[in-house]
Design a protein around this motif. Structure first.
Motif, mmCIF file in Angstrom:
data_model
loop_
_atom_site.group_PDB
_atom_site.id
_atom_site.type_symbol
_atom_site.label_atom_id
_atom_site.label_comp_id
_atom_site.label_asym_id
_atom_site.label_seq_id
_atom_site.Cartn_x
_atom_site.Cartn_y
_atom_site.Cartn_z
ATOM 1 N N ASP A 43 -37.530 -38.706 1.594
ATOM 2 C CA ASP A 43 -36.436 -37.945 1.726
ATOM 3 C C ASP A 43 -35.010 -38.671 1.478
ATOM 4 O OD1 ASP A 43 -37.856 -35.974 2.983
ATOM 5 O OD2 ASP A 43 -37.603 -36.749 5.179
ATOM 6 N N GLY A 44 -35.128 -39.499 0.441
ATOM 7 C CA GLY A 44 -34.060 -40.202 -0.325
ATOM 8 C C GLY A 44 -33.109 -39.248 -1.145
ATOM 9 N N PRO A 45 -32.241 -39.610 -2.013
ATOM 10 C CA PRO A 45 -31.679 -38.772 -2.916
ATOM 11 C C PRO A 45 -32.751 -38.148 -4.042
ATOM 12 C CG PRO A 45 -30.970 -41.096 -3.136
ATOM 13 C CD PRO A 45 -31.916 -40.973 -2.043
ATOM 14 N N GLU A 46 -32.112 -37.121 -4.347
ATOM 15 C CA GLU A 46 -33.165 -36.327 -5.313
ATOM 16 C C GLU A 46 -33.009 -36.956 -6.880
ATOM 17 O OE1 GLU A 46 -33.690 -32.547 -5.660
ATOM 18 O OE2 GLU A 46 -33.883 -32.132 -3.447
ATOM 19 N N THR A 47 -34.099 -36.844 -7.332
ATOM 20 C CA THR A 47 -34.232 -37.866 -8.695
ATOM 21 C C THR A 47 -35.040 -36.571 -9.573
ATOM 22 O OG1 THR A 47 -36.403 -38.645 -8.279
ATOM 23 C CG2 THR A 47 -34.651 -40.022 -7.755
ATOM 24 N N VAL A 48 -35.512 -36.786 -10.792
ATOM 25 C CA VAL A 48 -36.308 -36.332 -11.772
ATOM 26 C C VAL A 48 -37.710 -35.928 -11.140
ATOM 27 C CG1 VAL A 48 -34.911 -36.592 -14.027
ATOM 28 C CG2 VAL A 48 -36.746 -38.190 -13.054
ATOM 29 N N ASN A 49 -37.988 -36.850 -10.222
ATOM 30 C CA ASN A 49 -39.381 -36.665 -9.636
ATOM 31 C C ASN A 49 -39.215 -36.459 -8.285
ATOM 32 O OD1 ASN A 49 -41.317 -37.138 -11.648
ATOM 33 N ND2 ASN A 49 -40.644 -39.123 -11.803
#
Lengths: 313, 361
Positions: free
Chosen positions: B292-298
């Motif tokens: 539930d952290g910041p969105e990334t490419v994965n």
């Protein structure tokens, strides 16, 4: 604290109200006369009686005079206690040529047993230590030969050994008999010591090697002090074995060196005169006294030694 | 730096079983080297060979540039500490410490001096007159270390010295051994199967498996860039999550596909160029996955199956890409079973292995 106490009472009251206090709790009681107890103690008592009755008869008979023995109640205690048979057995009974009782045989047995026990244990313990801790060429072969040696019947080797001893020139002497006892004790004692030393932690041996101790230093300063129980076991086995030996005593010595067992046989089996049962009994007890004392004195250590890995493969 | 211990082509066979096979190892002067591996991997055997307690079938051992292959243990300049302490039970602590010196025929004053120094370093002064049976496990192991210390050796060998102690004592003595190494600066070779001991103590770790060294590196490299699948799975607790799949490319960038789930490999530092179509295994450590952290490419969705709170950490087990995986998060973040979470990965900390050779790509 008061709080805790209150809590406990409350909990106990709650238990009581549920009836759980009256239920099974703690040690389960065992009835004294259960089948288990009766069988257990019954068997043990029977076995004890089986072994003790002959001893009792011997002691009682040895304290009776000959007329009393002739009455034939072998289980009844002596009416008149007499130590005459004991004195006679020790100092006056006739064995073949001389009539100085068992005392001569006792001396011979001591002179045979002590050196045989010491020498055989010393050599066997070093053998066992070398086999258990050091790798050397041919150790497997050596070990196999020893194990086989433990299972060959003595009778097979008697004649060859007689010839060997004759050639060396110690046939019929005390030292000849001592050599024979030492050799025949070797297989079983070596196995005993090897198994004990193998059961000691291997890292102890490694630590001593890193510390710079060699073969003898490790043996005398590390292994020996840790091995009292097994030495006691070996001593008991050897003392009783050699003291009770009859065959080697007859075969390998001359009459003046006969051990106590051979003399006992000569007293008991003498064909002249009347059979003096009381003297025979006293003589037998006297002969068996030494192993008996050894067991009583070192029984505890014996059990400990056996338990300490002596019988483990 | 000079080499202190050097093992060349060491082979050891017990009958038909090859325990060590042409093993080579160079240990620098003053280095703390840990031999790590599961039981039966040959790590203790290697140590015993270095100590001279086992004779190698082939190969050479050098200590301080001297060929000691045929030397007795006492002439190698080594001291050894054993798992079972191996204290002489019938001797007092003092006699235990001085045994080697007395055998060597050293004079009394020098022995006393050395024993006093060792007992001061290890703080066992008050125990000197006691028998080993009257000591606790920690005290016994301290005496065992002292026995190596008094002999003033170049190289200390430790054979799983802490394995017989309880968890608390183990961590205490671990720190003490580290402190000892920092003060003495001797070369130390330490055998253990405990990866925490290995990671905390070692300058370098040699991970062994069936008589071969799998990887020899400093702890951080071993942890972050394991050489092969075995090392990756062995180091780290809870163990690394593995996904079997294939390298592909998505939008012209390298990616990894498993069970229909795509992991972008942005940021992964590949040793060799990534060939699309290669069967591979992706390894992700539980502590390198964010929840539930910041969105990334994965960023993937997953469902929490089980939660294992461990105080400082919280380990959650998830169903993802058709298999079970674990993620380590802070102890105060709690998730109920069935909760939907968003996962994100730091690919610079991931590991990728060739499925066939099991080597790092």
């Amino acid at each position: 604290m008061a709080d805790q106490a209150t809590l406990n009472t409350v909990a106990a009251a709650a238990d009581a109200s549920r009836g759980s206090l009256s239920g099974p709790r703690g040690n389960r009681p065992r009835p004294l006369f259960s089948t288990r107890n009766i069988v257990l103690y019954g068997t043990l008592t029977l076995a004890a009686i089986y072994y003790l009755v002959p001893l009792y008869v011997m002691v009682v008979t040895s304290l009776k005079s000959m007329p009393e023995i002739r009455m034939g109640n072998i289980f009844s205690p002596p009416v008149e206690i007499t130590f005459e048979p004991w004195v006679k057995a020790w100092a006056q009974a006739c064995t073949g040529l001389n009539c100085d009782g068992l005392s001569r045989g006792f001396g011979n047995s001591i002179r045979i047993t002590i050196p045989s026990v010491i020498i055989s244990i010393l050599i066997a313990s070093i053998n066992g230590y070398a086999l258990a801790n050091w790798r050397f060429k041919g150790m497997e072969t050596f070990f196999t030969v020893l194990v086989i040696g433990a299972f060959i019947p003595y009778q097979v080797m008697i004649y060859p050994i007689v010839i060997v001893l004759r050639e060396i020139g110690i046939y019929g002497t005390l030292s000849g008999l001592i050599v024979v006892h030492t050799i025949f004790g070797m297989p079983i004692l070596t196995l005993l010591f090897r198994n004990y030393f193998a059961s000691l932690p291997e890292e102890l041996f490694k630590a001593a090697r890193v510390d710079g101790a060699g073969f003898w230093n490790i043996y005398f300063r590390i292994m020996l002090p840790m091995s009292l129980p097994i030495f006691v076991v070996a001593m008991i086995i050897q003392i009783t074995g050699i003291w009770n030996d009859f065959l080697f005593g007859v075969v390998f010595t001359r009459p003046e060196y006969y051990p106590m067992t051979v003399q006992l046989n000569n007293i008991v089996n003498s064909v002249q005169g009347v059979k003096e049962y009381n003297v025979n009994m006293a003589a037998t007890i006297l002969t068996g006294l030494v192993p008996l004392i050894v067991y009583f004195v070192s029984g505890k250590l014996f059990v400990r030694g056996i338990a300490a890995g002596a019988v483990k493969g | 730096m000079n080499t202190s211990v050097s093992v060349k082509d060491l082979t050891l066979k017990f009958g038909a079983v090859t325990v060590l096979d042409k093993l080579n190892l160079d240990i620098k002067d003053g280095e703390f080297l840990v031999l790590l591996g599961s039981s039966g991997c040959g790590k203790s055997t290697l140590l015993n060979c270095i100590a001279g307690l086992l004779e190698p079938t082939d190969g050479q051992i050098f200590i301080k540039d001297k060929n000691v292959t045929w030397e007795e243990p006492k002439d190698r300049g080594i001291g050894m500490v054993f798992q079972s302490y191996a204290l002489y039970p019938q001797m007092s602590v003092e006699k235990n410490l001085s045994f080697g010196l007395r055998i060597a025929g050293m004079d009394k004053a020098e022995i006393d001096k050395r024993v006093a120094r060792a007992s001061e370093i290890l703080q066992i002064g008050p125990l000197l007159q006691r028998k080993p049976a009257a000591l606790s496990g920690g005290q016994r192991q301290r005496v065992a270390i002292g026995r190596a210390l008094v002999r003033d050796v170049d190289v200390f060998l430790f054979d799983e010295p802490l394995s017989n102690l309880d968890a608390k004592l183990r961590s205490e003595l671990r720190v003490e051994i580290k402190r000892l190494h920092q003060n003495l600066k001797n070369t130390m070779i330490y055998v253990t199967h405990d990866q925490i001991e290995a990671l905390t103590l070692a300058d370098r770790i040699a991970i062994m498996r069936s008589g071969l060294i799998q990887q020899l590196d400093d702890p951080m490299t071993i942890y972050n860039e394991p050489n092969n699948l075995y090392v990756a799975g062995f180091i780290g607790s809870p163990a690394m999550n593995f996904f079997k799949g294939e390298i592909t490319s998505a939008d012209g960038r390298p990616a990894f596909v498993t069970n229909g789930v795509t992991f972008m490999l942005d940021g992964y530092r590949a040793k060799n160029p990534l060939q699309p179509g290669t069967k591979a295994v992706l390894g992700l450590r539980p502590e390198h996955i964010s929840v539930d952290g910041p969105e990334t490419v994965n960023t993937h969705q997953a469902v929490v199956e089980i939660e294992e709170p461990m105080g400082a950490d919280n380990l959650i087990w998830l169903k993802h890409a058709g298999q079970s995986m674990s993620v380590r998060i802070g102890g105060n973040r709690r998730y109920r079973p069935g909760a939907q979470v968003k996962l994100a990965y730091d690919m610079s900390l991931a590991s990728l292995f060739d499925a066939e050779s099991e080597l790092r790509i």
